[in-house]
Design an enzyme around this catalytic site. Structure first.
Site, PDB file in Angstrom:
ATOM      1  N   GLU A   1       0.816  -1.225   0.000  1.00 41.87           N
ATOM      2  CA  GLU A   1       0.000   0.000   0.000  1.00 41.87           C
ATOM      3  C   GLU A   1       0.850   1.276   0.000  1.00 41.87           C
ATOM      4  OE1 GLU A   1      -2.777   0.444   3.263  1.00 41.87           O
ATOM      5  OE2 GLU A   1      -3.590   2.297   2.441  1.00 41.87           O
TER       6      GLU A   1
ATOM      7  N   LYS B   1      -2.516  -1.935  -3.170  1.00 40.12           N
ATOM      8  CA  LYS B   1      -3.559  -1.048  -2.618  1.00 40.12           C
ATOM      9  C   LYS B   1      -3.103   0.389  -2.811  1.00 40.12           C
ATOM     10  CE  LYS B   1      -6.063  -0.029   1.661  1.00 40.12           C
ATOM     11  NZ  LYS B   1      -6.799  -0.626   2.784  1.00 40.12           N
TER      12      LYS B   1
ATOM     13  N   GLY C   1      -9.071   6.893   1.146  1.00 40.33           N
ATOM     14  CA  GLY C   1      -8.199   8.044   1.338  1.00 40.33           C
ATOM     15  C   GLY C   1      -8.871   9.372   1.627  1.00 40.33           C
TER      16      GLY C   1
END
Ligand code: 13P
Length: 344
Positions: free
Chosen positions: A179, A221, A264
């Site tokens: 990620e 990710k 996010g």
């Protein structure tokens, strides 16, 4: 040591199969406290357990959710009937995962930039987590866009750490979710986001390759390519979808079975609409799905408000968002479906 590549690849593919995605419920103690503060609930161990129990016992949500990322405290907790959470998830066909990084800390001699820590002792922690039922893991690196950031120094040190983490995971029979998150904070344009995201992904896949990570037994990710929160004009849905897919096509190997986006800080509906728009541009070399924290949980958290009487309403809210994101992961979401009332 023999690595079971077939098992890793099967698990990675299973997580992104059938239009399902991931619930990120791995908020650290500090982060979950912030979420609870927003609804006026005290962050006690029992409240954290009760909230995660509510999510994990939502009836039928396994049709849309293939995996759940847990936190160190959560993987050791139990449902109200005494069943350990990893066992409960597995009994519903949901794969348990675990956040293994120890957080983004200031990067030395690089004001405003971070390096993610947690490599020391990771091999032993992974063995313990596997024993507790984890079949995949997550490690998050963060990058801010500013006049002089991210620096190559920040990009390459984080890429190196992500690859060391991923290699250790595969050695332990755990699928690594890699990620790298380019943050939305700031007033940058979508073009800046695209450039930075491309540099970050190129470094990450160079290090993963050099450190012998099997792409087919891993997942990515990433952030979507977006205008900054404070940008004077914001890119629309089609531009976000196009720019994100283009940068991924340029930098993510086709051997990677799935890309599961983080939300996010986008609103829950924006996160769904953007994922759907990308899948409507498909087919793509990889599955495009979700690994959302806030965008899956925000309505449920609000509906719950820490009150046992609100558990059913919170579960309905979570079920609905999971269903909408599963539709987006096959490009079959529509505003009409958004308005349909779902019942858990
Ligand atoms: P958000 O979807 O809230 O960004 O969280 C996903 C995640 O796991 C961040 O590390």
């Amino acid at each position: 040591m023999g690595i079971d590549h077939e098992e890793l690849r099967t698990t990675a593919r299973a997580i992104v199969a059938d239009g399902r995605g991931i619930l990120a419920a791995d908020e650290s103690s500090g982060t979950i406290k912030k979420r609870f503060d927003s609804i006026g609930v005290e962050s006690t161990e029992e409240n954290r357990r009760a909230y995660r129990d509510l999510l994990f016992t939502t009836g039928g949500v396994e049709e849309f959710v293939s995996g759940v990322i847990l936190y160190d405290e959560t993987i050791r907790q139990r449902s109200a009937d005494g069943t350990p959470f990893p066992e409960l998830l597995e009994s519903k066909g949901v794969i348990p995962g675990i956040k293994v990084d120890l957080g983004a800390k200031p990067l030395a001699l690089a004001p405003g930039e971070t390096i993610t820590e947690g490599l020391d002792g990771l091999r032993e922690r992974l063995a313990e987590y596997r024993g507790l039922g984890a079949r995949f893991a997550k490690w998050r690196a963060t990058y801010s866009i500013g006049p002089a950031t991210p620096s190559d120094y920040c990009i390459w040190t984080n890429a190196h750490a992500l690859a060391r983490y991923a290699a250790l995971c595969q050695e332990s029979g755990i699928v690594p979710i890699v990620e790298p998150e380019v943050l939305m904070d700031g007033d940058h344009t979508i073009e800046q986001s695209r450039r930075v995201t491309g540099r970050v992904l190129q470094a990450v896949y160079t290090e993963l390759h050099d450190q012998r990570v099997d792409f087919a037994g891993s997942l990515l990710k990433p952030n979507m390519v977006l205008s900054g929160y404070d940008a004077s004009s914001r890119a629309g849905i089609d531009e976000v979808a196009r720019e994100t897919v283009e940068v991924l096509l340029s930098h993510v190997p086709a051997a990677v079975p799935g890309i599961v986006f983080l939300s996010g800080g986008q609103s829950d509906e924006d996160a769904t609409v953007h994922l759907d728009a990308m899948n409507k541009l498909g087919p793509h070399p990889w599955q495009l799905s979700f690994s959302y924290g806030r965008a899956l949980q925000a309505p449920a958290l609000k509906a719950w408000g820490g009150k046992p009487d609100n558990v059913a309403a919170a579960q309905r809210a979570y079920y609905h968002r999971a269903a909408m994101n599963a539709a987006a992961s096959t490009g079959t979401y529509s505003p009409e479906r958004e308005r349909e009332l779902s019942t858990a």
